[in-house]
Design an enzyme around this catalytic site. Structure first.
Site, PDB file in Angstrom:
ATOM      1  N   LYS A  73     -20.996 -50.930  95.392  1.00  0.00           N
ATOM      2  CA  LYS A  73     -20.095 -50.091  96.079  1.00  0.00           C
ATOM      3  C   LYS A  73     -19.459 -48.807  95.264  1.00  0.00           C
ATOM      4  O   LYS A  73     -18.329 -48.517  94.862  1.00  0.00           O
ATOM      5  CB  LYS A  73     -18.478 -50.804  96.360  1.00  0.00           C
ATOM      6  CG  LYS A  73     -18.966 -51.884  97.381  1.00  0.00           C
ATOM      7  CD  LYS A  73     -17.613 -52.816  97.725  1.00  0.00           C
ATOM      8  CE  LYS A  73     -18.046 -53.745  98.838  1.00  0.00           C
ATOM      9  NZ  LYS A  73     -18.616 -54.908  98.294  1.00  0.00           N
ATOM     10  N   LEU A  74     -20.364 -47.927  94.997  1.00  0.00           N
ATOM     11  CA  LEU A  74     -20.251 -46.746  94.029  1.00  0.00           C
ATOM     12  C   LEU A  74     -19.156 -45.857  94.712  1.00  0.00           C
ATOM     13  O   LEU A  74     -19.133 -45.412  96.063  1.00  0.00           O
ATOM     14  CB  LEU A  74     -21.481 -46.070  93.999  1.00  0.00           C
ATOM     15  CG  LEU A  74     -22.722 -46.873  93.333  1.00  0.00           C
ATOM     16  CD1 LEU A  74     -23.663 -45.623  93.338  1.00  0.00           C
ATOM     17  CD2 LEU A  74     -22.360 -47.501  92.025  1.00  0.00           C
TER      18      LEU A  74
ATOM     19  N   ASP B  68     -17.307 -42.329  92.787  1.00  0.00           N
ATOM     20  CA  ASP B  68     -16.962 -41.840  91.748  1.00  0.00           C
ATOM     21  C   ASP B  68     -17.051 -40.040  91.923  1.00  0.00           C
ATOM     22  O   ASP B  68     -17.499 -39.524  92.948  1.00  0.00           O
ATOM     23  CB  ASP B  68     -17.925 -42.115  90.436  1.00  0.00           C
ATOM     24  CG  ASP B  68     -17.246 -42.092  88.984  1.00  0.00           C
ATOM     25  OD1 ASP B  68     -16.639 -41.020  88.658  1.00  0.00           O
ATOM     26  OD2 ASP B  68     -17.479 -42.931  88.127  1.00  0.00           O
TER      27      ASP B  68
ATOM     28  N   ASN C 297     -21.425 -35.797  90.201  1.00  0.00           N
ATOM     29  CA  ASN C 297     -22.295 -35.981  89.159  1.00  0.00           C
ATOM     30  C   ASN C 297     -22.843 -37.440  88.906  1.00  0.00           C
ATOM     31  O   ASN C 297     -23.982 -37.825  88.728  1.00  0.00           O
ATOM     32  CB  ASN C 297     -22.078 -34.954  88.004  1.00  0.00           C
ATOM     33  CG  ASN C 297     -23.124 -35.055  86.968  1.00  0.00           C
ATOM     34  OD1 ASN C 297     -23.972 -34.476  87.270  1.00  0.00           O
ATOM     35  ND2 ASN C 297     -22.660 -35.687  86.016  1.00  0.00           N
ATOM     36  N   THR C 298     -21.711 -38.147  88.719  1.00  0.00           N
ATOM     37  CA  THR C 298     -21.963 -39.574  88.248  1.00  0.00           C
ATOM     38  C   THR C 298     -22.585 -40.467  89.411  1.00  0.00           C
ATOM     39  O   THR C 298     -23.654 -41.136  89.089  1.00  0.00           O
ATOM     40  CB  THR C 298     -20.492 -40.157  87.763  1.00  0.00           C
ATOM     41  OG1 THR C 298     -19.878 -39.426  87.100  1.00  0.00           O
ATOM     42  CG2 THR C 298     -20.627 -41.552  87.465  1.00  0.00           C
TER      43      THR C 298
ATOM     44  N   THR D 248     -14.093 -55.465 105.007  1.00  0.00           N
ATOM     45  CA  THR D 248     -13.706 -56.601 106.100  1.00  0.00           C
ATOM     46  C   THR D 248     -12.527 -57.363 105.786  1.00  0.00           C
ATOM     47  O   THR D 248     -12.087 -58.114 106.591  1.00  0.00           O
ATOM     48  CB  THR D 248     -15.130 -57.408 106.498  1.00  0.00           C
ATOM     49  OG1 THR D 248     -15.457 -57.692 105.085  1.00  0.00           O
ATOM     50  CG2 THR D 248     -16.052 -56.728 107.175  1.00  0.00           C
TER      51      THR D 248
ATOM     52  N   ARG E 282     -18.596 -65.596 109.957  1.00  0.00           N
ATOM     53  CA  ARG E 282     -18.195 -66.761 109.639  1.00  0.00           C
ATOM     54  C   ARG E 282     -18.581 -67.584 110.769  1.00  0.00           C
ATOM     55  O   ARG E 282     -18.558 -67.490 112.029  1.00  0.00           O
ATOM     56  CB  ARG E 282     -16.623 -66.998 109.877  1.00  0.00           C
ATOM     57  CG  ARG E 282     -16.126 -66.391 108.428  1.00  0.00           C
ATOM     58  CD  ARG E 282     -16.270 -67.226 107.291  1.00  0.00           C
ATOM     59  NE  ARG E 282     -15.750 -66.654 105.892  1.00  0.00           N
ATOM     60  CZ  ARG E 282     -16.190 -65.962 105.146  1.00  0.00           C
ATOM     61  NH1 ARG E 282     -17.469 -65.334 105.421  1.00  0.00           N
ATOM     62  NH2 ARG E 282     -15.789 -65.668 104.041  1.00  0.00           N
TER      63      ARG E 282
ATOM     64  N   GLY F 163     -21.466 -65.164 102.421  1.00  0.00           N
ATOM     65  CA  GLY F 163     -21.527 -65.720 100.953  1.00  0.00           C
ATOM     66  C   GLY F 163     -20.946 -67.032 101.027  1.00  0.00           C
ATOM     67  O   GLY F 163     -21.724 -67.933 101.309  1.00  0.00           O
TER      68      GLY F 163
HETATM   69  O1  C5P Z   1     -17.957 -65.112 100.984  1.00  0.00           O
HETATM   70  P1  C5P Z   1     -17.792 -64.014 101.966  1.00  0.00           P
HETATM   71  O2  C5P Z   1     -18.842 -64.395 103.135  1.00  0.00           O
HETATM   72  O3  C5P Z   1     -16.606 -63.661 102.626  1.00  0.00           O
HETATM   73  O4  C5P Z   1     -18.849 -62.802 101.136  1.00  0.00           O
HETATM   74  C1  C5P Z   1     -18.957 -61.492 101.819  1.00  0.00           C
HETATM   75  C2  C5P Z   1     -19.462 -60.596 100.777  1.00  0.00           C
HETATM   76  O5  C5P Z   1     -19.756 -59.257 101.350  1.00  0.00           O
HETATM   77  C3  C5P Z   1     -18.748 -60.291  99.473  1.00  0.00           C
HETATM   78  O6  C5P Z   1     -19.842 -60.217  98.301  1.00  0.00           O
HETATM   79  C4  C5P Z   1     -18.126 -59.042  99.705  1.00  0.00           C
HETATM   80  O7  C5P Z   1     -17.819 -58.448  98.324  1.00  0.00           O
HETATM   81  C5  C5P Z   1     -19.088 -58.318 100.717  1.00  0.00           C
HETATM   82  N1  C5P Z   1     -18.561 -57.278 101.354  1.00  0.00           N
HETATM   83  C6  C5P Z   1     -17.618 -57.539 102.191  1.00  0.00           C
HETATM   84  N2  C5P Z   1     -17.087 -56.445 103.243  1.00  0.00           N
HETATM   85  C7  C5P Z   1     -17.331 -55.265 103.032  1.00  0.00           C
HETATM   86  C8  C5P Z   1     -18.287 -54.972 102.118  1.00  0.00           C
HETATM   87  C9  C5P Z   1     -19.210 -56.063 101.233  1.00  0.00           C
HETATM   88  O8  C5P Z   1     -17.013 -58.752 102.439  1.00  0.00           O
HETATM   89  N3  C5P Z   1     -16.914 -54.334 103.607  1.00  0.00           N
END
Ligand code: C5P
Length: 238
Positions: A71-72, A74, A77-78, A124, A185, A214
């Site tokens: 999730k950059l 900055d 340039n960076t 989210t 979910r 996750g």
């Molecule tokens: O455990 P869970 O299913 O909630 O994990 C969701 C993953 O997606 C996490 O690694 C979280 O950092 C990532 N993520 C997110 N919402 C975003 C972008 C990335 O939940 N908008």
């Protein structure tokens, strides 16, 4: 126009597992047990802080699809230099917060790399009240749409949004964008800190290309079976 994502992606290819675990030994064990059962391994901030970037390189070198979720955001340039360094390390996806200047800078660093840059529209875990607290007047869907349109205009490969916004993004901004949805979910599982959620089937039916899952997998007693059940649900919905 349809999505840039290959239409031949299988249900398994579409499942991205977030390796949100404390250390690389745990991540390697998990990745080993899930190899062949999910399409992509996602390494985010938690694991990046404990050797996860080296692990990401190793997994990519071993032929796995790797999503670096850093999730950059900055100065331009960076961001450009960070993407230049990430561009040829074999990663499949890299995230950038979907601010126009950051996305333009990221695209400038890509060169001829096949790395797919994804713009993170609105996390989210945020709802309308969270956005208001942060000073935004828009509800999530309006901000997601605005940022998805910027992502398309700046030449990003895709975006990250919740399953609830996929239909709107597809029709108004994202015909050519790869759409990745966290906030997924399976029915009956705990949402945790996620606020804009839907089931794997509804995310796919709405038109998502890839689903990030996750905790429902990584905190399951049997991650392989949890992943297999989600892949079956995706396959049924396709
Ligand atoms: O455990 P869970 O299913 O909630 O994990 C969701 C993953 O997606 C996490 O690694 C979280 O950092 C990532 N993520 C997110 N919402 C975003 C972008 C990335 O939940 N908008």
């Amino acid at each position: 126009m349809t999505s840039k994502t290959p239409p031949t992606l299988s249900a398994r290819d579409r499942l991205i597992v977030a390796l949100d675990v404390p250390d690389t030994a745990t991540a390697e064990r998990l990745a080993g047990s899930l190899t062949g059962h999910v399409g992509v391994f996602k390494i985010g901030l938690e694991l990046a802080m404990s050797g996860g970037i080296d692990l990401a390189r190793d997994l990519a070198a071993d032929g796995h699809n790797v999503f670096l979720d850093l999730k950059l955001l900055d100065i331009s340039n960076t961001v450009t230099k960070a993407v230049e360094n990430a561009a040829n390390q074999g990663f499949a996806f890299l995230t950038v917060h979907a601010y126009p200047a950051a996305m333009r800078a990221a695209v400038a660093g890509l060169g001829d790399s096949k790395l797919c840059l994804l713009g993170v529209t609105v996390l989210t875990s945020l709802n309308t009240a969270d956005l208001a607290e942060a000073g935004y007047v828009d509800a999530p869907e309006a901000l997601v749409l605005n940022r998805a349109q910027s992502a398309a205009a700046t030449g990003m490969g895709g975006i990250v949004c919740s399953p609830n916004e996929v239909t709107a993004v597809r029709s108004k901004a994202g015909a050519s964008l790869t759409i990745v949805t966290p906030g997924v979910r399976p029915a009956g599982s705990d949402s945790g800190d996620q606020k804009r959620v839907a089931t794997p089937a509804s995310a796919i039916k709405a038109g998502a290309d890839y689903l990030v899952v996750g905790r429902p997998i990584t905190q399951s007693r049997d991650p392989k079976t949890a992943a297999a059940e989600i892949v079956t649900e995706i396959a049924t919905a396709l």
